[in-house]
Design a protein around this motif. Structure first.
Motif, mmCIF file in Angstrom:
data_model
loop_
_atom_site.group_PDB
_atom_site.id
_atom_site.type_symbol
_atom_site.label_atom_id
_atom_site.label_comp_id
_atom_site.label_asym_id
_atom_site.label_seq_id
_atom_site.Cartn_x
_atom_site.Cartn_y
_atom_site.Cartn_z
ATOM 1 N N LEU A 117 -0.200 9.587 8.471
ATOM 2 C CA LEU A 117 0.359 9.065 9.721
ATOM 3 C C LEU A 117 1.881 9.155 9.717
ATOM 4 N N ASN A 118 2.483 8.805 8.603
ATOM 5 C CA ASN A 118 3.944 8.841 8.513
ATOM 6 C C ASN A 118 4.489 10.265 8.594
ATOM 7 N N SER A 119 3.633 11.239 8.344
ATOM 8 C CA SER A 119 4.100 12.629 8.383
ATOM 9 C C SER A 119 4.552 13.046 9.775
ATOM 10 N N TYR A 120 4.142 12.315 10.806
ATOM 11 C CA TYR A 120 4.649 12.603 12.147
ATOM 12 C C TYR A 120 6.169 12.490 12.192
ATOM 13 N N LEU A 121 6.722 11.619 11.357
ATOM 14 C CA LEU A 121 8.157 11.362 11.374
ATOM 15 C C LEU A 121 8.929 12.347 10.511
ATOM 16 N N SER A 122 8.230 13.211 9.815
ATOM 17 C CA SER A 122 8.904 14.168 8.935
ATOM 18 C C SER A 122 8.399 15.590 9.151
ATOM 19 N N GLY A 123 8.041 15.894 10.372
ATOM 20 C CA GLY A 123 7.638 17.251 10.695
ATOM 21 C C GLY A 123 6.351 17.712 10.051
ATOM 22 N N GLY A 124 5.427 16.792 9.835
ATOM 23 C CA GLY A 124 4.138 17.142 9.231
ATOM 24 C C GLY A 124 4.138 17.120 7.721
ATOM 25 N N GLN A 125 5.266 16.774 7.122
ATOM 26 C CA GLN A 125 5.347 16.726 5.658
ATOM 27 C C GLN A 125 4.857 15.376 5.155
ATOM 28 N N SER A 126 4.080 15.378 4.101
ATOM 29 C CA SER A 126 3.604 14.152 3.472
ATOM 30 C C SER A 126 3.828 14.253 1.978
ATOM 31 N N PRO A 127 4.246 13.150 1.354
ATOM 32 C CA PRO A 127 4.493 13.188 -0.087
ATOM 33 C C PRO A 127 3.233 13.046 -0.919
ATOM 34 N N HIS A 128 2.090 12.764 -0.278
ATOM 35 C CA HIS A 128 0.869 12.508 -1.035
ATOM 36 C C HIS A 128 -0.156 13.604 -0.797
ATOM 37 N N SER A 148 -18.150 -8.317 -8.909
ATOM 38 C CA SER A 148 -18.389 -7.876 -10.285
ATOM 39 C C SER A 148 -17.233 -6.993 -10.732
ATOM 40 N N ARG A 149 -17.186 -6.690 -12.011
ATOM 41 C CA ARG A 149 -16.162 -5.797 -12.543
ATOM 42 C C ARG A 149 -16.277 -4.413 -11.889
ATOM 43 N N GLU A 150 -17.494 -3.969 -11.670
ATOM 44 C CA GLU A 150 -17.706 -2.656 -11.061
ATOM 45 C C GLU A 150 -17.159 -2.627 -9.630
ATOM 46 N N GLU A 151 -17.312 -3.688 -8.886
ATOM 47 C CA GLU A 151 -16.795 -3.748 -7.517
ATOM 48 C C GLU A 151 -15.275 -3.762 -7.499
ATOM 49 N N LYS A 152 -14.683 -4.465 -8.430
ATOM 50 C CA LYS A 152 -13.217 -4.469 -8.529
ATOM 51 C C LYS A 152 -12.688 -3.075 -8.853
ATOM 52 N N ASN A 153 -13.381 -2.400 -9.757
ATOM 53 C CA ASN A 153 -12.952 -1.039 -10.104
ATOM 54 C C ASN A 153 -13.037 -0.102 -8.902
ATOM 55 N N ARG A 154 -14.062 -0.267 -8.099
ATOM 56 C CA ARG A 154 -14.218 0.564 -6.903
ATOM 57 C C ARG A 154 -13.085 0.313 -5.917
ATOM 58 N N CYS A 155 -12.694 -0.921 -5.793
ATOM 59 C CA CYS A 155 -11.594 -1.265 -4.894
ATOM 60 C C CYS A 155 -10.302 -0.592 -5.354
ATOM 61 N N VAL A 156 -9.993 -0.734 -6.624
ATOM 62 C CA VAL A 156 -8.770 -0.154 -7.173
ATOM 63 C C VAL A 156 -8.782 1.367 -7.036
ATOM 64 N N ALA A 157 -9.943 1.969 -7.223
ATOM 65 C CA ALA A 157 -10.063 3.432 -7.179
ATOM 66 C C ALA A 157 -9.758 4.009 -5.803
ATOM 67 N N GLU A 158 -9.782 3.180 -4.765
ATOM 68 C CA GLU A 158 -9.506 3.654 -3.407
ATOM 69 C C GLU A 158 -8.008 3.725 -3.098
ATOM 70 N N THR A 159 -7.172 3.312 -4.029
ATOM 71 C CA THR A 159 -5.734 3.251 -3.769
ATOM 72 C C THR A 159 -5.169 4.618 -3.377
ATOM 73 N N ALA A 160 -5.581 5.650 -4.060
ATOM 74 C CA ALA A 160 -5.079 6.992 -3.736
ATOM 75 C C ALA A 160 -5.443 7.385 -2.310
ATOM 76 N N GLY A 161 -6.646 7.022 -1.881
ATOM 77 C CA GLY A 161 -7.059 7.316 -0.518
ATOM 78 C C GLY A 161 -6.225 6.559 0.502
ATOM 79 N N ALA A 162 -5.851 5.332 0.162
ATOM 80 C CA ALA A 162 -4.990 4.553 1.054
ATOM 81 C C ALA A 162 -3.615 5.202 1.177
ATOM 82 N N PHE A 163 -3.089 5.702 0.059
ATOM 83 C CA PHE A 163 -1.815 6.425 0.080
ATOM 84 C C PHE A 163 -1.906 7.638 0.993
ATOM 85 N N GLN A 164 -2.957 8.404 0.848
ATOM 86 C CA GLN A 164 -3.105 9.635 1.616
ATOM 87 C C GLN A 164 -3.244 9.350 3.104
#
Length: 305
Positions: free
Chosen positions: A294-305, A273-289
């Motif tokens: 994990l990548n912050s291990y390579l930069s001394g604990g620094q993360s851009p997000h 449904s449209r509501e399910e698609k919106n929920r999927c898209v809304a998780e993008t920020a969480g995926a970034f974080q």
């Protein structure tokens, strides 16, 4: 005598400028390669030395084993680790290429995505990455991939994503053992970034939250096939004497594997449904974080997000 001095001065200036051009050329090539993940209308435009120097943000790491640049400084590498902006197999007009990609691009900075980036720039201090840092990154990554695989293998609704060829757990085990044996390191326990992100994934891996789970699944796996491979190349050159780890290898044609998985995602999304698609898209920020942690291990604990 005067003429000789002038000639010598001209030669000296020419030599210096040629040397600097060569240094800058090599520097630009390395950094441009990392930015060249943007596809379609978001292909990286030509950079000048000024714009590149202004864009040294995001995941900044300076691996220890690399040679210093001829300017006497180690260049700061910048990497964007999100699938929607870097996957070259996406076709236009579908959910992945339009909605998921659009959400991801808005979370990029202007330096990462000049046309669409909206996130605020975050200064990242140069950091000397060690073998131990890289090993911790691999261990935490394996833990998160294991969580994804466990959920996919236990939830019937996700059965289409079993044995896709994108699985990374066994390959990471080979690499972790290599790092431990080759460099005399003690295998670390899974750290806070890996534990916390795996818990997020585990909480979403239920029949009622498949749209949210699939956002993380897509971004985590597909980001590794592009930006993740560039991280691997940098680490191989500067920490591992150019050895390519199994983490960055796939059986068969990677683009074909990605195309099949993306087609399976699109077929599933078509039933939402449209509501399910919106929920999927809304998780993008969480995926970034999660991926950024994990990548912050390579930069001394620094993360851009």
């Amino acid at each position: 005598m005067h003429a000789s001095c002038i000639c010598a001065l001209i030669f000296f200036l020419f030599f210096i400028s040629t040397k600097h051009r060569r240094i800058m050329r090599n520097y630009l090539l390395a950094i441009t390669a990392l930015y060249a993940f943007f596809d379609g209308d978001h292909q990286v435009s030509s950079f000048t030395s000024t714009t590149l120097l202004e864009r040294r943000t995001n995941h900044a790491f300076v691996p220890r084993q690399g040679k210093a640049s001829r300017t006497g400084r180690n260049p700061v590498v910048t990497i964007s680790m999100t699938a929607s902006s870097i996957d070259a197999t996406a076709s236009t007009g579908n959910f992945i290429e339009t909605e998921l990609r659009g959400a991801a691009m808005r979370l990029h900075t202007r330096s990462q995505a000049p046309k669409e980036g909206q996130a605020k720039e975050k200064k990242m201090e140069p950091y000397v990455t060690t073998h131990a840092d890289y090993l911790a990154f691999l261990v935490d990554s394996q833990h998160v991939y294991q969580t994804f695989e466990d959920i996919v293998n236990s939830v019937d609704e996700l059965s289409v994503y079993r044995n896709t060829g994108l699985e990374r757990v066994q390959r990471l085990e080979t690499d972790i053992e290599f790092m431990v044996n080759e460099f005399g390191l003690e295998r670390p326990t899974v750290g806070k970034p890996g534990l916390e992100y795996a818990e997020v994934i585990r909480n979403l891996g239920t029949p009622g939250t498949i749209p949210e789970f699939l956002c993380h699944f897509y971004n985590f796996y597909f980001a590794h096939t592009a930006g993740g491979r560039m991280i691997g190349k940098q680490m191989a050159a500067l920490l591992l004497n150019k050895k390519t780890l199994e983490f960055y290898k796939w059986d068969g044609d990677l683009n074909e594997i990605k195309a099949r998985v993306k087609n399976d995602i699109e077929e599933m999304v078509a039933q939402w449904s449209r509501e399910e698609k919106n929920r999927c898209v809304a998780e993008t920020a969480g995926a970034f974080q999660g991926g950024g942690a994990l990548n912050s291990y390579l930069s001394g604990g620094q993360s851009p997000h």
